[in-house]
Scaffold this motif. Structure first.
Motif, short mmCIF file in Angstrom:
data_model
loop_
_atom_site.label_atom_id
_atom_site.label_comp_id
_atom_site.label_asym_id
_atom_site.label_seq_id
_atom_site.Cartn_x
_atom_site.Cartn_y
_atom_site.Cartn_z
N GLY A 97 -6.30 17.13 13.86
CA GLY A 97 -7.09 18.27 13.46
C GLY A 97 -6.36 19.33 12.66
O GLY A 97 -5.16 19.29 12.45
N PHE A 98 -7.15 20.32 12.28
CA PHE A 98 -6.71 21.38 11.39
C PHE A 98 -5.89 22.45 12.12
O PHE A 98 -5.25 23.28 11.48
CB PHE A 98 -7.95 22.01 10.74
CG PHE A 98 -7.66 22.82 9.52
CD1 PHE A 98 -6.92 22.29 8.48
CD2 PHE A 98 -8.12 24.12 9.41
CE1 PHE A 98 -6.66 23.04 7.34
CE2 PHE A 98 -7.87 24.88 8.27
CZ PHE A 98 -7.13 24.34 7.24
N SER A 99 -5.91 22.45 13.45
CA SER A 99 -5.13 23.44 14.19
C SER A 99 -3.65 23.04 14.29
O SER A 99 -2.81 23.90 14.58
CB SER A 99 -5.71 23.63 15.59
OG SER A 99 -7.00 24.21 15.52
N SER A 100 -3.35 21.76 14.12
CA SER A 100 -1.96 21.31 14.07
C SER A 100 -1.40 21.52 12.67
O SER A 100 -2.13 21.84 11.73
CB SER A 100 -1.87 19.84 14.47
OG SER A 100 -2.19 19.66 15.83
N VAL A 101 -0.09 21.32 12.51
CA VAL A 101 0.55 21.51 11.22
C VAL A 101 1.39 20.30 10.86
O VAL A 101 1.83 19.55 11.73
CB VAL A 101 1.44 22.78 11.20
CG1 VAL A 101 0.61 24.02 11.45
CG2 VAL A 101 2.56 22.68 12.23
N SER A 102 1.63 20.11 9.58
CA SER A 102 2.46 19.01 9.10
C SER A 102 3.93 19.36 9.35
O SER A 102 4.40 20.42 8.93
CB SER A 102 2.23 18.79 7.60
OG SER A 102 3.10 17.81 7.10
N PRO A 103 4.69 18.52 10.05
CA PRO A 103 6.04 18.91 10.47
C PRO A 103 6.98 19.25 9.33
O PRO A 103 7.72 20.24 9.41
CB PRO A 103 6.52 17.70 11.28
CG PRO A 103 5.63 16.57 10.91
CD PRO A 103 4.31 17.19 10.56
N ASP A 104 6.99 18.46 8.26
CA ASP A 104 7.95 18.70 7.18
C ASP A 104 7.76 20.05 6.50
O ASP A 104 8.68 20.56 5.85
CB ASP A 104 7.86 17.59 6.13
CG ASP A 104 8.35 16.24 6.64
OD1 ASP A 104 8.96 16.21 7.72
OD2 ASP A 104 8.09 15.23 5.96
#
Length: 406
Positions: A97-104
């Motif tokens: 989902g959109f509440s998580s973030v892309s780690p890099d």
């Protein structure tokens, strides 16, 4: 470089007389490596993605690239044990989902080379997370598996007792033992202890830790800590909200059962997030001997723009509260690796993977904010200058490893 011209069977070629030993040589940094008990100015040579040599002086003639790190701190790559990085297209949710973030997007600039996702996925959707995020990221992404099959997919699914299957969870842990570091329980509002018991069962059978996220309003803190085993992890340790009992009472005293759990080996993670860290808890707890074992950030779309900001900001808050720089870095690297049972990480032993960061300890007047909007001031703040992951430069703020234009 000197070369020798050879003629063999009518074929000519150039042969180097001496090879360079290191791909990258970092010189003159103050190395903090807790596993190897090093707190000293050292040179570190990197070759083939590994730490090749650590010594007080290494000749620059032996390296293809030399980085002058004088005045900087060198640390093993930092490890954030509480993040939400199962990013996807679904709105208003964390799992895919959109509440998580892309780690890099957020790791390397904070000196982080390894993150642990805190149960955003469960046994039903972990392999989607692995394919779409873990396998596609430069950052090393590990994970706690949620006891709920669909992970953090919203309120109704997180309350489904039938989906909290310890056998299915254990099967997934055993399928991916190098990625899945344990089981997570959290975000359950019912009175039944079945979710907690199933999470304990799955993690115990896998011989991995249980991460307890304190969004369990019908369980008291004392009951949760009583059930937790040495090596299990409590996150949001310094939270002060109505749904759970804080670790420090109204008189500013650390509750005795909290210190008892700490002393018998339960690990306490910061888990800052948007609401998980309050100076009213952290300062008295620190003064009374309870120091966080790890500096999990609870990184997600909302927390990164609140008081948390990033892992270095969290670490700098604890420096401002009185912890030593060396101790903070040790807990963010080698101790974090031990907590998640990954002794291959968090140190710069010769032969270890070359994950490291160069940090600058800034001096000035800085402000640090907690979840309640309260501020303390500090004289020091950590900032990333350069991060190396697997022997490759992945972030370089001021071009320390770059060639001069002219």
């Amino acid at each position: 470089m000197k070369q020798l011209y050879l003629l063999i069977l009518g074929l000519s070629f150039w042969l180097p007389l001496s090879a360079q030993d290191f791909d990258i040589l970092i010189r003159g940094a103050y190395l903090i490596d807790a596993k190897n008990k090093i707190q000293d100015t050292m040179d570190v040579g990197i070759a083939g993605g590994k730490i090749a040599r650590v010594a007080q002086s290494i000749s620059p003639d032996k390296a293809k690239k030399v980085v002058d790190a004088s005045g900087l701190i060198m640390s093993p790559g930092l490890i954030d044990i509480h993040t939400h990085v199962f990013v996807g297209s679904k709105a208003r949710t964390f799992a895919d989902g959109f509440s998580s973030v892309s780690p890099d997007d957020f790791t390397f600039r904070s000196g982080i080379t390894t993150v642990v996702d805190a149960g955003t996925s469960g046994w039903r959707n972990f392999e989607t997370f692995k394919k779409n995020v873990i396998d596609a990221s430069q950052t090393r992404v590990l994970a706690f598996l949620n006891i709920v099959g669909t992970g953090m997919s919203g309120h109704s699914t997180q309350e489904n007792l039938q989906d909290m299957d310890p056998e299915k969870a254990l099967e997934m842990l055993q399928r991916y033992p190098d990625i899945l570091v344990g089981i997570k329980i959290g975000h359950y509002t019912g009175p039944e202890w079945l979710p907690f018991e199933n999470a304990l069962l799955a993690s115990g059978n896998a011989q991995k830790p249980l991460l307890v996220e304190c969004h369990l309003p019908r369980y008291t803190l004392a009951e949760q800590l009583e059930k937790m085993r040495p090596g299990d992890i409590l996150t949001h340790s310094f939270e002060e909200i109505e749904e759970r009992m804080p670790i420090v009472d109204e008189q500013g005293q650390l509750r005795p059962f909290v210190m008892a759990a700490y002393e018998r080996g339960v690990h306490f993670d910061v888990g800052h997030g948007g609401a998980g860290f309050w100076f009213s808890q952290a300062i008295p707890a620190l003064q009374q001997g309870l120091k966080p074992h790890t500096f999990g950030t609870d990184l997600h779309r909302f927390s990164m723009n609140s008081g948390m900001k990033n892992m270095l900001n969290v670490m700098s808050k604890f420096i401002a509260m009185g912890m030593e720089v060396e101790e903070v870095i040790q807990r963010a690297s080698w101790q974090a690796a031990q907590v998640i049972q990954r002794p291959d990480l968090g140190h710069l032993t010769e032969g270890a993977v070359a994950d490291l960061t160069l940090l600058k300890l800034l001096e000035g007047d800085f402000g640090f904010v907690d979840a309640g909007g309260k501020r303390i001031n500090g004289k020091h703040k950590l900032e990333t200058e350069l991060t190396i992951k697997g022997g490759k430069v992945v972030y370089d703020l001021n071009g320390l490893a770059a060639k001069n234009y002219n």
